[in-house]
Write a protein that holds these residues in place. Structure first.
Motif, PDB file in Angstrom:
ATOM      1  N   ARG A  19       2.404   1.781  -3.379  1.00 36.16           N
ATOM      2  CA  ARG A  19       1.424   2.315  -4.327  1.00 36.16           C
ATOM      3  C   ARG A  19       1.211   3.807  -4.105  1.00 36.16           C
ATOM      4  O   ARG A  19       1.112   4.581  -5.069  1.00 36.16           O
ATOM      5  CB  ARG A  19       0.101   1.560  -4.187  1.00 36.16           C
ATOM      6  N   LYS A  20       1.130   4.228  -2.852  1.00 34.67           N
ATOM      7  CA  LYS A  20       0.954   5.647  -2.559  1.00 34.67           C
ATOM      8  C   LYS A  20       2.134   6.472  -3.091  1.00 34.67           C
ATOM      9  O   LYS A  20       1.946   7.589  -3.582  1.00 34.67           O
ATOM     10  CB  LYS A  20       0.793   5.864  -1.055  1.00 34.67           C
TER      11      LYS A  20
ATOM     12  N   HIS B 178      -9.319   3.476  -0.596  1.00 35.95           N
ATOM     13  CA  HIS B 178      -8.754   3.446  -1.944  1.00 35.95           C
ATOM     14  C   HIS B 178      -9.391   2.322  -2.772  1.00 35.95           C
ATOM     15  O   HIS B 178      -9.664   2.499  -3.962  1.00 35.95           O
ATOM     16  CB  HIS B 178      -7.236   3.253  -1.868  1.00 35.95           C
TER      17      HIS B 178
ATOM     18  N   HIS C  65      -4.323  -5.633  -5.383  1.00 38.12           N
ATOM     19  CA  HIS C  65      -3.267  -4.679  -5.053  1.00 38.12           C
ATOM     20  C   HIS C  65      -3.492  -3.294  -5.658  1.00 38.12           C
ATOM     21  O   HIS C  65      -2.643  -2.417  -5.526  1.00 38.12           O
ATOM     22  CB  HIS C  65      -1.913  -5.222  -5.519  1.00 38.12           C
TER      23      HIS C  65
ATOM     24  N   TYR D  20      -5.559   4.985   5.115  1.00 42.03           N
ATOM     25  CA  TYR D  20      -5.988   3.599   5.260  1.00 42.03           C
ATOM     26  C   TYR D  20      -6.451   3.071   3.914  1.00 42.03           C
ATOM     27  O   TYR D  20      -7.113   3.773   3.146  1.00 42.03           O
ATOM     28  CB  TYR D  20      -7.117   3.507   6.298  1.00 42.03           C
ATOM     29  N   ALA D  21      -6.131   1.816   3.620  1.00 36.53           N
ATOM     30  CA  ALA D  21      -6.280   1.295   2.259  1.00 36.53           C
ATOM     31  C   ALA D  21      -7.719   1.087   1.824  1.00 36.53           C
ATOM     32  O   ALA D  21      -8.023   1.195   0.629  1.00 36.53           O
ATOM     33  CB  ALA D  21      -5.515  -0.027   2.131  1.00 36.53           C
TER      34      ALA D  21
ATOM     35  N   PHE E 106       0.827  -1.211   0.000  1.00 33.19           N
ATOM     36  CA  PHE E 106       0.000   0.000   0.000  1.00 33.19           C
ATOM     37  C   PHE E 106       0.862   1.262   0.000  1.00 33.19           C
ATOM     38  O   PHE E 106       0.587   2.224  -0.735  1.00 33.19           O
ATOM     39  CB  PHE E 106      -0.947  -0.021   1.203  1.00 33.19           C
ATOM     40  N   GLU E 107       1.915   1.268   0.805  1.00 33.27           N
ATOM     41  CA  GLU E 107       2.780   2.447   0.855  1.00 33.27           C
ATOM     42  C   GLU E 107       3.539   2.636  -0.455  1.00 33.27           C
ATOM     43  O   GLU E 107       3.769   3.770  -0.898  1.00 33.27           O
ATOM     44  CB  GLU E 107       3.761   2.336   2.030  1.00 33.27           C
TER      45      GLU E 107
ATOM     46  N   THR F 247      -9.785  -8.417  -1.023  1.00 32.13           N
ATOM     47  CA  THR F 247      -8.934  -7.684  -0.093  1.00 32.13           C
ATOM     48  C   THR F 247      -9.763  -6.911   0.930  1.00 32.13           C
ATOM     49  O   THR F 247      -9.446  -6.902   2.127  1.00 32.13           O
ATOM     50  CB  THR F 247      -8.008  -6.725  -0.857  1.00 32.13           C
TER      51      THR F 247
END
Length: 378
Positions: free
Chosen positions: A29-30, A351, A81, A347-348, A26-27, A254
């Motif tokens: 991707r950010k 998204h 993902h 927080y994912a 996640f990080e 997910t």
């Protein structure tokens, strides 16, 4: 019907899962979202090395020779993902158009380039006034001595800002809404007269507004027969619906897992909130909706190559509705069960929610496809 995966499909799933598990946290991707391109060229190269870019492309052009089920498995993994790379635009939409309508020379050049990672495509069909009407085309292609002159504009072209080549629909005959008279052209993304304004969609993926002003293309830029492109456009759209449906299933998986983990660990009044029976029921309803959506995504994948156009259209419309309804239910409840943290950028789950909502409006939203189904039984 056999739903077991082949050895090659298991290997594909394992390889992609391992790659994305290592490279697409996640990080990470950010961090990609903050770059100028909004996706990773390094990962694009790794997709090429693994054969993912050539997955649905024939072996004659350096591909894997896979089918819609292989694409379904890959897009599910991408959905888990929230992959940002232009796979849908290039390999699903663009390559499908070339496979269906391209000449032998066009296929050899473009499909080989896609499989190797050297060529990225964008499918430029939608126009601002058209909404979801595939026959509403105002862009024109007028013949001249050298080939054709293209004039018009295309809207919300997925990854149109980074594409090397554009597959552009234009009217070569007839009136605005005529089914006949639409043709497809292969246009260089940097050709004179092509202006592209890239931007970020609500889910972080990229799109572009494209203006075509006096764009000269040769006769060899024509894809397929003149005036007969609508069938190809419909098939490309159906392939996109099947692929994004699978992506939504991965996203729901997910979100479901994240929500269950949160219910087990979030403490309130000295005990996990997951001990609340009402929340357990809600989580169970999410699981049921996800599995219903999975069945519809599988139906769409199996219908992509169905030769009966009417049967194919009906089933893919049903799949679009089913996946859209399931995705909305699961993502809304995932955010709600997370409470305030579900609404934060840090927080994912939020998204994933946004990606599912954007996908629901691609290639016709749920209401549009419900109307199509209703028309068929009226």
């Amino acid at each position: 019907m056999d739903f077991d995966l082949t050895d090659d499909q298991r290997l594909l799933t394992d390889s992609v899962t391992r790659l994305l598990g290592n490279e697409y946290g996640f990080e990470q991707r950010k961090a990609l979202l903050k770059t100028e391109m909004g996706w990773s060229e390094k990962l694009w190269g790794q997709y090429a090395e693994l054969g993912l870019l050539g997955l649905p492309i024939a072996e004659d052009f350096g591909g894997f020779g896979g089918g819609p089920v292989d694409i379904m498995l890959l897009m599910q993994a991408f959905g888990r993902h929230l992959v940002l790379e232009p796979y849908l635009a290039t390999v699903v939409l663009g390559a499908t158009a070339i496979k269906l309508a391209g000449s032998a020379a066009q296929q050899d050049e473009i499909l080989t380039g896609i499989a190797s990672g050297e060529i990225k495509l964008a499918f430029a069909h939608s126009e601002r006034q058209a909404r979801y009407d595939m026959t509403d085309v105002l862009t024109t292609a007028k013949p001249n001595a050298g080939g054709f002159i293209l004039e018009g504009a295309k809207s919300v072209v997925l990854h149109g800002d980074c594409a090397d080549k554009l597959v552009v629909s234009a009217r070569t005959a007839g009136n605005r809404d005529d089914a006949r008279g639409i043709s497809l052209f292969l246009v260089d993304g940097n050709a004179s007269g092509v202006a592209r304004r890239g931007y970020t969609l609500r889910d972080g993926t990229r799109a572009a507004e494209i203006s075509l002003s006096g764009v000269q293309v040769g006769r060899d830029a024509l894809l397929g027969e003149p005036d007969q492109a609508l069938g190809t456009i419909i098939r490309v759209t159906e392939a996109g619906i099947a692929a994004t449906g699978a992506e939504v299933i991965g996203a729901m998986e997910t979100m479901q897992a994240m929500t269950l983990d949160y219910l087990k660990t979030r403490q309130q009044f000295g005990k996990p909130i997951g001990e609340n029976q009402a929340l357990q029921h809600r989580a169970a309803e999410m699981l049921v909706a996800m599995e219903q959506g999975r069945s519809m995504a599988m139906l769409a994948a199996m219908m992509v190559d169905e030769p009966d156009a009417e049967e194919r259209a009906r089933n893919i419309a049903m799949a679009k509705v089913g996946v859209g309804q399931a995705g909305r239910f699961v993502s809304q409840n995932a955010v709600q069960l997370h409470g305030g943290i579900g609404m934060t950028e840090e927080y994912a789950v939020g998204h994933f929610f946004r990606r599912v909502m954007v996908v629901e409006h691609m290639f016709g939203d749920t209401a549009y496809h419900l109307d199509k189904l209703a028309d068929q039984v009226a």
